[in-house]
Design an enzyme around this catalytic site. Structure first.
Site, short mmCIF file in Angstrom:
data_model
loop_
_atom_site.label_atom_id
_atom_site.label_comp_id
_atom_site.label_asym_id
_atom_site.label_seq_id
_atom_site.Cartn_x
_atom_site.Cartn_y
_atom_site.Cartn_z
N GLU A 14 -2.93 37.75 -7.77
CA GLU A 14 -1.73 37.24 -8.42
C GLU A 14 -2.11 36.52 -9.71
O GLU A 14 -3.16 35.88 -9.79
CB GLU A 14 -0.98 36.26 -7.51
CG GLU A 14 -0.31 36.93 -6.34
CD GLU A 14 0.51 35.97 -5.52
OE1 GLU A 14 1.24 36.45 -4.64
OE2 GLU A 14 0.43 34.75 -5.74
N CYS A 16 3.77 32.01 5.21
CA CYS A 16 3.40 32.21 3.81
C CYS A 16 3.19 33.67 3.44
O CYS A 16 3.37 34.56 4.26
CB CYS A 16 2.21 31.32 3.46
SG CYS A 16 2.72 29.57 3.38
N SER A 63 2.76 36.00 -8.58
CA SER A 63 3.39 35.13 -7.60
C SER A 63 4.90 35.28 -7.72
O SER A 63 5.42 35.60 -8.79
CB SER A 63 3.00 33.68 -7.86
OG SER A 63 3.89 32.79 -7.24
#
Length: 540
Positions: free
Chosen positions: A431, A119, A457
Site C-alpha cells: 500500500e 483489520c 490504503s
C-alpha cells in the site's frame, strides 16, 4: 455432524480422551463443535479488544447448546507495516490466514466456525476460508475505534497522523502540535475510524449476509458489539443445526450486492482485490467486468472519511449498513435485497435520488498503461481534477518516491510513477499510504498525481491510480515509462494513457530486461504463484 468423525465409536476412544484433556466434559462431548478463529493480537489496535469478544462468542455458543474451541490466526496491522518492507507481508497474509483457518477446521473436523476479525486482510482471509471449507460460518468484525480529538478538533488516524507529517514538513504545524496529534489520533481499540479497508470489508461482509446486522459499524469498545458477539455465538449453533453454509450465502447476487454497496459508499480500492478473491474461492462468476458494468449505474449517496469528515461512529448512529441496504433495495434494480424500513439519518445517508454525486465512489480505468485495468477512488478525487495531464517522475520503489517527496522534488503538474510494487514485483503489492498522505499534506493533492502497480490504503485520497495491470514485473507498459513522458488520467472517460507513440514503446520494450524476483521464503513462494490484481491477487 461432521465432528462425529472425531468423537463417535470405539475407534475414537483416543480422540475422546484427548478432547477431555482439552476440558470437554462427558456431557458436552456430543454437542456441535464450534471453532472460534480469533485474530487477537497485542500488536494490532483493531484486535486488542478481542479477548472480551471471544468470551461473549463462547457464552453465546454454550448458551445455544454448542461446545466452543478458541484457536488463533495471525494478524497484520497495515498502519504499522506501512512505508517499509513489512508491508510486503500484508496482502500475502490474507492467504496465510485462509490456510490457517482451513487447516485447523478440517484437521479437527469442526461443525461450524465463528470468525473473529477486524483489520484489512484478516476479514477477506476469513471469507476466503469460509468459502473453501463450506461449513456453517459467521463473521464477527470487532468494529471501528472511537474518534480522536485534540483542542476540539476531531481526528482520525489518516488526517490526524499520516497527513500531519506533510503539514509539519511544510511548516504548517509545530513539532509540539505534531506530537499532540500523534497521541490523540487513535484513542481506543478498533479499526481506524474511516471507510478504509478494514471498515469497508466489514461493511461488505454484512451486505453479503456473513455477519449480523449492525456488526460492521458498531464500535469496538461498545456494549452493542459485545451483544452482537454473543448473538453471533447463538446464531452459529442455529446455522449448524440448519446446515446453513457459506456457499448458500456467498452467491453471485450477494457478491454483486457487495459491489453495489461499495460503489455507493466509495469504499477502499482494496475491496476489488478481496471481492474477486472471495468469488474465486467460492467458484462464483464475478469478475472485474461486474465492477465496470455496475460503476456506470450506481450513484454515491454515502460519503465517509477520507472522502468527507464523517466517521464510522457517525455513520453507525445514522443507521449503518442496514440503512444503506434499505435504500439500495428501494432504489437500485440491480440490488437483490429486501427493504426492512430501518432508521436512517438522511443528512449522512442520503436518499438515492439525492446522491452526493451521480458518479460511483470507485472506478476502473483502462488505456495503454492499463489494458487489463486499474482502479481509482473517485470519491476521494476533487472534481476539478477529473481530467489531469502531467509529467512522469518514475521510481522503481516506494522508498525512492518518498525520498523525492521529502526533498521537495515533486512539483505541481507531476505524475509520480511507482512500479515493481505489484503482487509479483513487490512482492506483495504494498500500500502507498505514506507517499499519498505526504502528497496531500504538502498541498499537492489536487496538483499532482500518483500511479502504481501497487495498491492504496482505504485512507488514500487525491489523484491516485493503483492496481495497474499488467504490472511492471510482467512487462506491463508501466515498466516502459520514462521521466518526462506525458501521462493523461481521465476519470470522465475512465482512461489512463501514456502519451507516447506505439513505435517508441515497442523500441523500449526490446530494451527492457526481464524481471527476476530476489524474494525468498514465504514471499518468494508467493511471488512465484500469485495472480495479477485484476484477478484478485490470489495464489494459483
Amino acid at each position: 455432524m461432521r465432528s462425529d468423525n472425531i468423537k463417535k465409536g470405539i475407534a475414537r476412544t483416543p480422540h475422546r480422551s484427548l478432547l477431555m484433556a482439552a476440558g470437554v466434559s462427558k456431557k458436552n462431548i456430543n454437542l456441535p463443535y464450534i471453532g472460534i478463529a480469533s485474530s487477537f493480537s497485542d500488536l494490532v489496535p483493531g484486535h486488542i479488544g478481542m479477548r472480551d469478544l471471544e468470551r461473549q462468542i463462547e457464552k453465546g455458543i454454550h448458551s445455544a447448546g454448542g461446545q466452543a474451541f478458541i484457536f488463533g490466526v495471525p494478524a497484520v496491522c497495515d498502519g504499522i507495516a506501512m512505508g517499509h518492507s513489512g508491508m510486503q507481508y500484508s496482502l500475502p497474509s490474507r492467504d496465510l490466514i485462509a490456510d490457517c483457518v482451513e487447516t485447523v477446521a478440517n484437521a479437527h473436523q469442526l461443525d461450524g466456525l465463528v470468525l473473529l476479525s477486524n483489520c484489512d486482510k484478516i476479514t477477506p482471509g476469513m471469507l476466503i476460508a469460509a468459502a473453501r471449507i463450506n461449513i456453517p460460518c459467521i463473521i464477527v468484525t470487532a468494529g471501528p475505534m472511537l474518534d480522536g480529538e485534540s483542542r476540539c478538533e476531531k481526528l482520525t488516524m489518516i488526517k490526524g497522523a499520516f497527513e500531519a507529517i506533510g503539514k509539519y514538513r511544510n511548516g504548517e504545524i509545530t513539532e509540539e502540535r505534531l506530537i499532540e496529534l500523534e497521541e490523540a489520533s487513535c484513542p481506543s481499540a478498533g479499526a481506524c475510524q474511516g471507510l478504509y479497508t478494514a471498515n469497508t470489508m466489514a461493511c461488505l461482509t454484512e451486505v453479503m449476509g456473513m455477519s449480523l446486522p449492525y456488526c460492521a459499524a458498531s464500535a469496538a469498545v461498545s456494549s452493542e458489539k459485545r451483544r452482537i458477539a454473543f448473538e453471533s455465538g447463538m446464531k452459529i449453533v442455529e446455522w449448524v443445526r440448519e446446515d446453513k453454509k457459506p456457499l448458500d450465502i456467498i452467491t453471485r447476487d450477494s457478491l454483486r450486492n457487495a459491489i453495489i454497496a461499495d460503489l455507493a459508499m466509495g469504499g477502499s480500492t482494496n475491496s476489488f482485490l478481496h471481492i474477486l478473491a472471495v468469488a474465486n474461492a467460492s467458484g462464483v462468476d464475478v469478475s472485474l467486468k461486474d465492477f465496470e458494468e455496475l460503476s456506470y449505474k450506481i450513484h454515491q449517496f454515502v460519503k465517509l472519511e477520507p472522502s468527507s469528515s464523517i466517521t464510522m461512529t457517525q455513520f453507525h448512529h445514522a443507521g449503518g449498513m442496514p440503512a444503506v441496504m434499505d435504500e439500495l433495495a428501494k432504489s437500485v434494480k440491480e440490488y437483490a435485497g429486501e427493504c426492512k424500513g430501518v432508521y436512517c439519518d438522511k443528512s449522512i445517508i442520503h436518499d438515492y435520488s439525492e446522491p452526493f454525486t451521480t458518479k460511483p465512489g470507485l472506478g476502473i480505468l483502462y488505456g495503454n498503461i492499463a489494458p487489463e485495468g486499474s482502479v481509482i477512488k473517485i470519491s476521494a478525487v476533487d472534481e476539478s481534477c477529473y481530467e489531469f495531464e502531467g509529467t512522469a517522475k518514475v521510481f522503481d520503489s516506494e522508498e525512492d518516491s518518498m525520498k523525492a517527496l521529502e526533498n521537495d522534488e515533486i512539483k505541481a503538474g507531476d505524475v509520480i510513477v511507482i512500479r515493481y510494487e505489484g503482487p509479483k514485483g513487490g512482492p506483495g503489492m504494498r500500500e502507498m499510504l505514506a507517499p499519498t498522505s505526504l502528497l496531500v499534506g504538502k498541498g499537492l493533492g489536487t496538483k499532482a498525481a500518483l500511479i502504481t502497480d501497487g495498491r492504496f490504503s482505504g485512507g488514500t485520497r487525491g489523484i491516485c491510480v493503483g492496481h495497474i495491470c499488467p504490472e511492471a514485473a510482467d512487462g506491463g507498459v508501466i515498466a516502459l515509462i520514462k521521466d518526462g513522458d506525458k501521462i493523461k488520467i481521465d476519470i470522465n472517460e475512465r482512461t489512463l494513457d501514456l502519451l507516447v507513440s506505439d513505435e517508441e514503446l515497442e523500441k523500449r520494450r526490446k530494451e527492457l530486461k526481464p524481471f527476476v524476483s530476489k524474494a525468498k521464503g514465504y514471499l518468494g513462494r508467493y511471488s512465484r504463484t500469485v495472480s495479477d490484481a485484476s484477478h484478485g491477487g490470489v495464489n494459483v
